[in-house]
Structure formats: C-alpha cells, structure tokens
Design an enzyme around this catalytic site. Structure first.
Site, PDB file in Angstrom:
ATOM      1  NE  ARG A 161      -0.609  -0.539   4.953  1.00 23.06           N
ATOM      2  CZ  ARG A 161      -0.643   0.095   6.199  1.00 23.06           C
ATOM      3  NH1 ARG A 161      -1.826   0.692   6.304  1.00 23.06           N
ATOM      4  NH2 ARG A 161       0.016  -0.529   7.177  1.00 23.06           N
ATOM      5  CG  HIS A 189      -1.585  -7.724   8.967  1.00 23.81           C
ATOM      6  ND1 HIS A 189      -0.664  -7.474  10.048  1.00 23.81           N
ATOM      7  CD2 HIS A 189      -0.748  -7.294   7.817  1.00 23.81           C
ATOM      8  CE1 HIS A 189       0.285  -6.667   9.643  1.00 23.81           C
ATOM      9  NE2 HIS A 189       0.370  -6.908   8.460  1.00 23.81           N
TER      10      HIS A 189
HETATM   11  N1  LIG Z   1       1.848  -9.797   5.814  1.00 21.61           N
HETATM   12  C1  LIG Z   1       2.724  -9.087   6.221  1.00 21.61           C
HETATM   13  O1  LIG Z   1       2.910  -9.027   7.343  1.00 21.61           O
HETATM   14  C2  LIG Z   1       3.316  -7.932   5.233  1.00 21.61           C
HETATM   15  C3  LIG Z   1       4.150  -7.343   5.740  1.00 21.61           C
HETATM   16  C4  LIG Z   1       4.791  -6.164   4.785  1.00 21.61           C
HETATM   17  C5  LIG Z   1       4.443  -6.057   3.462  1.00 21.61           C
HETATM   18  N2  LIG Z   1       3.442  -7.113   3.157  1.00 21.61           N
HETATM   19  C6  LIG Z   1       3.036  -7.170   1.759  1.00 21.61           C
HETATM   20  O2  LIG Z   1       3.902  -7.897   1.000  1.00 21.61           O
HETATM   21  C7  LIG Z   1       3.647  -7.433  -0.448  1.00 21.61           C
HETATM   22  C8  LIG Z   1       5.107  -7.233  -1.006  1.00 21.61           C
HETATM   23  O3  LIG Z   1       5.498  -5.945  -0.431  1.00 21.61           O
HETATM   24  P1  LIG Z   1       6.969  -5.486  -1.036  1.00 21.61           P
HETATM   25  O4  LIG Z   1       7.305  -4.210  -0.195  1.00 21.61           O
HETATM   26  O5  LIG Z   1       7.975  -6.500  -0.997  1.00 21.61           O
HETATM   27  O6  LIG Z   1       6.666  -4.896  -2.568  1.00 21.61           O
HETATM   28  P2  LIG Z   1       7.701  -4.637  -3.751  1.00 21.61           P
HETATM   29  O7  LIG Z   1       6.985  -4.013  -4.644  1.00 21.61           O
HETATM   30  O8  LIG Z   1       8.926  -4.184  -3.234  1.00 21.61           O
HETATM   31  O9  LIG Z   1       7.892  -6.210  -4.354  1.00 21.61           O
HETATM   32  C9  LIG Z   1       6.786  -6.748  -4.960  1.00 21.61           C
HETATM   33  C10 LIG Z   1       7.333  -7.729  -6.159  1.00 21.61           C
HETATM   34  O10 LIG Z   1       6.369  -8.652  -6.442  1.00 21.61           O
HETATM   35  C11 LIG Z   1       6.415  -8.735  -7.863  1.00 21.61           C
HETATM   36  N3  LIG Z   1       5.329  -9.323  -8.640  1.00 21.61           N
HETATM   37  C12 LIG Z   1       4.230  -8.953  -8.952  1.00 21.61           C
HETATM   38  N4  LIG Z   1       3.615  -9.405  -9.747  1.00 21.61           N
HETATM   39  C13 LIG Z   1       4.209 -10.539  -9.589  1.00 21.61           C
HETATM   40  C14 LIG Z   1       3.799 -11.930 -10.134  1.00 21.61           C
HETATM   41  N5  LIG Z   1       2.791 -12.317 -10.920  1.00 21.61           N
HETATM   42  N6  LIG Z   1       4.707 -12.857 -10.033  1.00 21.61           N
HETATM   43  C15 LIG Z   1       5.793 -12.834  -9.330  1.00 21.61           C
HETATM   44  N7  LIG Z   1       6.160 -11.560  -8.853  1.00 21.61           N
HETATM   45  C16 LIG Z   1       5.473 -10.723  -9.118  1.00 21.61           C
HETATM   46  C17 LIG Z   1       6.920  -7.492  -8.475  1.00 21.61           C
HETATM   47  O11 LIG Z   1       7.795  -7.265  -9.487  1.00 21.61           O
HETATM   48  C18 LIG Z   1       7.839  -6.899  -7.147  1.00 21.61           C
HETATM   49  O12 LIG Z   1       9.173  -7.292  -7.297  1.00 21.61           O
HETATM   50  C19 LIG Z   1       2.625  -6.361  -0.307  1.00 21.61           C
HETATM   51  O13 LIG Z   1       1.415  -6.904  -0.699  1.00 21.61           O
HETATM   52  C20 LIG Z   1       2.707  -5.932   1.075  1.00 21.61           C
HETATM   53  O14 LIG Z   1       1.570  -4.975   1.558  1.00 21.61           O
HETATM   54  C21 LIG Z   1       2.725  -8.237   3.927  1.00 21.61           C
END
Ligand SMILES: NC(=O)c1ccc[n+]([C@@H]2O[C@H](COP(=O)([O-])OP(=O)(O)OC[C@H]3O[C@@H](n4cnc5c(N)ncnc54)[C@H](O)[C@@H]3O)[C@@H](O)[C@H]2O)c1
Length: 307
Positions: free
Chosen positions: A82, A175
């Site tokens: 987000r 969450h």
């Molecule tokens: N559950 C939790 O506690 C928690 C904590 C932090 C972040 N998150 C979530 O994790 C996710 C990733 O966050 P981030 O900061 O790493 O984002 P980011 O933008 O740094 O990385 C996301 C990656 O996903 C890749 N991607 C997109 N579509 C894809 C597909 N179909 N197949 C393979 N790869 C694909 C993108 O190319 C990118 O490299 C977000 O949804 C974020 O909200 C969850």
C-alpha cells in the site's frame, strides 16, 4: 527443509531470502518474479555474501514458474504494497489477480508444497488461496501475527527498558487497524505487563501496535516495512523447518474456532514440519471477544466482496 521458493523478489522477498539463506533454514532458495533479471540479480547479490556471512544455502532467481518444482514451501510476497494513506484492503483488487495467477502455477509445479501468504490484505488472500487450492488448512496459512506481536514487543521493550528476550506479547485478529493486541496475555518474564506499565501507557502501546505498519510507511513514504516482516516470516520458516512446534500467531483458516468459520485470520497456532497443525483457542473475555469479532467482520466484508 530442502527447497523454499519465494514468489516476489521485491523488498519483502529479498529480505526474507537473505535471512533464510544466512540462517541456513533450507538447502536451496529460489526467488521468482515477473521482472526479467530482477530475481536473478537479487539472488546473485545474496549468493555473493555467502562466504562473508558463512552460509552454504544455494540462492537462485528465475522468472519461469517451473523453477518452483519440488519446493517444500512457497512463500508469496508478490504484489503491490500500500501507499501512504491507503488501507491494506485498498490493494485487494490488484493483488487478487496476481495471487490467483501465482496459485495456478503452484498447483501446476509444486502441488505438494505448503503455501505461506504474505501479500496484503493477507487474511483475505490466505482465504482465497485456501479455497483455490482445496488443500488442507495445515498447508495454507499466512504471516501477520508474528510481526504484529514483534512490534508490540519492541514498543514494550522501548517503554520499559527491559530485554526483548524476556517479553512475550500476543496479537490476534486480522492484519489491519482492527487487530487485537492482548495485554492480558502479555508479560515480562511471566509477570503481566500491568505490573510495569500504567493502563494509559498500555493503551498507547496497543494503539501504536495497530498502526505499526502505517507508522513506518508514513515515515518512509516510498516503501512499506520489510525487515521486520522478513524476520517474522523467517521465524515461521524456522519453526516449520526444525519441527519446533512453536506457538506463533498465524493467519489460519478457522472452522468454528473463536466462533468463526469460512474466514482466515490471526490466532495462536502450532507450527511444525507438517505446517500449521493446531489452533490454540483462548478463552477471551467479553471485551476481547467484541474486538475479535469486530476484526473478523472487517476481514469478512472483504471476503464477501471477492469475485
Ligand atoms: N503480511 C505482512 O505482514 C506483510 C508485511 C509487509 C508487506 N506485506 C505485503 O507484501 C507485499 C510485497 O511488499 P514489498 O514491499 O515486497 O513490495 P515490492 O513492490 O517491493 O515487491 C513486490 C514484487 O512482486 C513482484 N510481482 C508482481 N507480480 C508478480 C507475479 N505475478 N509473480 C511474481 N512476482 C510478481 C514485483 O515485480 C515486485 O518485485 C505487499 O502486498 C505488502 O503489502 C505484507
């Protein structure tokens, strides 16, 4: 564990791969992403730290989903984080399409694996993965509570000055901003935190825990948290890989526990080599139950809107 695939070589995926490799939580880590060159580059960077950090884990990157073949565990961190001012539910629509596509590939190439969901909104997407795979619930779970609990622990340590090693906190629920930190189940060396902190300080810690992710996002603006999320994922991987039977709050599929079914949300659960094998059902008091149900209602409203 022999092989772990991390789908999404972004910030959370990369940081997770670093910890998993360094701690030698498996023999082989594969990073998968859709951006050509990115997973390969990230993997090579981590691999080149191996002699310095003293690990033998093999780390590779790929854009072809066939690379996930024979994985014991697939961790899904792909999708949009987000932006400041957004809620986790605001990224549901775009991330749903991404996750649906990835799950099709897991079913094709790693049908025996377990799946750990990380992508937000993690409760809703864990539910989606559970329904789409049709796998038993022990093999489909999500990460959130280990992180939320670590955040609460950090705030208590900062406030009291005592060692994080002696602090045991607990956060349940979805969450999101309606997550349910539980001071009644939070202690320092077995002594309830009410002994150390006033009611108003505990309330402030509870508030800050609920907004822990948002606080970091507001400060950084261009990235959400990833170091602490990766550490939380690694703690779950360690529990599974070493068959520790740790009790950690996880996003679990509920089937009557806590009065809920047809939903995934954060509850204390046992993690061992077979995945999430047991849900610990606590006797919540009336206030806690009300908060838990409010949190469940928020998750359910997103689940009900799934196409
Ligand atoms: N559950 C939790 O506690 C928690 C904590 C932090 C972040 N998150 C979530 O994790 C996710 C990733 O966050 P981030 O900061 O790493 O984002 P980011 O933008 O740094 O990385 C996301 C990656 O996903 C890749 N991607 C997109 N579509 C894809 C597909 N179909 N197949 C393979 N790869 C694909 C993108 O190319 C990118 O490299 C977000 O949804 C974020 O909200 C969850």
């Amino acid at each position: 564990m022999r092989k772990i695939t991390i789908v999404g070589a972004g910030r959370v995926g990369e940081s997770t791969a670093q910890i998993v490799a360094k701690e030698e939580l498996c023999r082989e880590v594969v990073l998968l992403d859709i951006e050509p060159g990115v997973p390969q580059g990230v993997a090579l960077d981590i691999q080149q730290s191996a002699s310095l950090l003293r690990f033998d884990t093999r780390v590779t990157g790929d854009t072809h989903p066939a690379a996930m073949r024979h994985s014991d565990l697939v961790i899904i961190t792909a999708g949009l984080p987000r932006k400041p001012g957004m809620s986790r539910s605001d990224v549901l629509e775009v991330n749903l399409g991404i996750i649906d596509g990835i799950v099709d590939k897991v079913l094709e190439y790693a049908p025996e694996a377990m799946i750990m969901m990380v992508t937000n909104p993690v409760d809703v997407l864990t539910w989606r993965v559970y329904r789409k795979t049709g796998w038993p619930r022990r093999r489909v779970f999500g990460q959130s509570g280990a992180l939320d609990t670590a955040r609460m622990t950090a705030f208590i340590a900062l406030e009291t000055g005592y060692s994080v090693k002696d602090i045991s906190a607990l956060v349940l629920g979805g969450h999101g901003d309606a997550m349910v930190p539980l001071p009644r189940f939070t202690s320092i060396s077995g002594i309830n935190i009410e002994h150390f902190l006033s009611k108003s300080r505990i309330e402030e810690i509870t508030r800050r825990t609920r907004q822990g992710g948002g606080e970091i996002l507001a400060l950084k603006q261009h990235s959400s948290a990833y170091d602490s999320p990766a550490a939380a994922i690694a703690a779950m991987v360690d529990a599974i890989g070493h068959n520790r039977r740790r009790i950690l709050p996880c996003v679990a599929i509920l089937d009557g526990e806590y009065g809920q079914r047809n939903i995934a949300m954060g509850v204390p659960a046992v993690l061992d080599e077979n995945g999430l094998t047991e849900i610990i059902e606590l006797k919540l008091n009336e206030d806690e139950q009300v908060l838990f149900e409010k949190s469940a209602d928020m998750v359910r409203s997103d689940i009900n809107n799934l196409p």
